[in-house]
Scaffold this active site. Structure first.
Site, mmCIF file in Angstrom:
data_model
loop_
_atom_site.group_PDB
_atom_site.id
_atom_site.type_symbol
_atom_site.label_atom_id
_atom_site.label_comp_id
_atom_site.label_asym_id
_atom_site.label_seq_id
_atom_site.Cartn_x
_atom_site.Cartn_y
_atom_site.Cartn_z
ATOM 1 N N LYS A 101 -10.095 0.456 -2.075
ATOM 2 C CA LYS A 101 -10.138 0.059 -0.660
ATOM 3 C C LYS A 101 -11.491 0.413 -0.044
ATOM 4 C CE LYS A 101 -7.461 0.712 3.613
ATOM 5 N NZ LYS A 101 -6.303 1.443 4.191
ATOM 6 N N GLU A 158 0.844 -1.193 0.000
ATOM 7 C CA GLU A 158 0.000 0.000 0.000
ATOM 8 C C GLU A 158 0.884 1.248 0.000
ATOM 9 O OE1 GLU A 158 -3.891 1.613 2.475
ATOM 10 O OE2 GLU A 158 -2.278 0.637 3.597
ATOM 11 N N CYS A 208 -4.892 -3.516 3.429
ATOM 12 C CA CYS A 208 -4.576 -3.076 4.789
ATOM 13 C C CYS A 208 -5.737 -3.235 5.782
ATOM 14 C CB CYS A 208 -4.083 -1.630 4.733
ATOM 15 S SG CYS A 208 -3.105 -1.145 6.194
#
Length: 274
Positions: free
Chosen positions: A115, A42, A160
């Site tokens: 995301k 990321e 993440c």
């Protein structure tokens, strides 16, 4: 024949060009070690001084130096590349999408994932709120990777903080994902507490391979990330882990036959409550 994957760890800086140069070096290393798939962490392209720095390097889908870089590296090294995340233009002018793009060895963009779950953390010393600058995605994404041996792998995308939401990974498994990718920039605090536990849990509960490239070290902006990039097999065994801070490449061999045997022995994905 296993799928050979490279899990790339970085300590990205505040300078885009420097980060792209370092990413290229690590991707070249991955290719030289026989990788077919390489996954960047990321924010591989930028860890700015401020959250709003992402706005200055955001790109429109299909256009921009970061996307051109990923496509060119995929072609040059003959790799499937998952570009960690990069900032793409959002609906709001004050926000970006934190986007993971996938490029085939021909340089073609084959998948996009924005995301979904945005990190928010405040322990009185560290404060993070991604929603101030990032616009959340909505759709889970799985793409197909036709490997050199003729097998087609199904790859589930996540980023993440998504790791804390098991329902996302169950959805990806229901879509047939064999491999779950988790490019990350976990803080040192949260990573030390939960990183390995969560990665192994997502592997075990979905009987899937988990590849988790991470940012790892102290960045120019003062943020310290946990690192410990990791490859985990469907039984929860850690195949490889970057044990120190700093950049590096982990190589993992993903054996489809082992995964199939485990899913037959423990049919958790098809279990139904009576």
């Amino acid at each position: 024949m296993p799928l050979v994957a490279a899990v790339v760890q970085m300590v990205s800086s505040t300078v885009l060009e420097d980060n792209l140069r370092e990413a290229r070096r690590l991707l070249a290393r991955a290719a030289s070690e026989g990788a077919e798939l390489a996954v960047l962490p990321e924010y591989f392209c930028l860890m700015g001084h401020r959250d709003s720095d992402k706005l200055q390097v955001r790109e429109d889908l299909g256009h921009g130096p970061i996307q051109d870089f990923l496509a060119a590296c995929a072609r040059e090294f003959g790799l499937w590349i998952v570009g960690g995340t990069l900032p793409l233009r959002a609906d709001s002018a004050e926000h970006v999408r934190n986007t993971s793009l996938v490029f085939s060895p021909t340089g073609e963009r084959v998948a996009r994932y924005d995301k979904i779950h945005l990190f928010c953390f405040d322990n009185g010393r560290e404060r993070y709120d991604e929603a101030r600058v990032i616009e959340a995605g909505r759709e889970p994404v799985v793409f197909e990777l036709p490997a050199r041996d003729g097998r087609t792998w199904r790859i589930g995308l996540s980023v993440c903080y998504d790791l804390r939401f098991p329902e996302l990974y169950r959805d990806l498994a229901a879509r047939g994902a064999d491999v779950l990718l988790v490019p990350s920039a976990f803080t040192h605090t949260t990573g030390q507490a939960h990183w390995e536990t969560l990665l192994r849990a997502r592997a075990v509960e979905n009987l899937a391979w988990v590849l988790a490239p991470a940012q790892g070290g102290t960045h120019e902006n003062g943020r310290r990330t946990w690192g410990h990039s990791m490859a985990v097999d469907p039984w929860g065994v850690v195949l490889a882990c970057h044990a120190s801070e700093g950049a590096g490449v982990l190589i993992a061999s993903l054996n489809a036959q082992r995964q199939q045997q485990l899913r037959e022995q423990l049919p958790a994905l098809t279990h139904r409550v009576l």
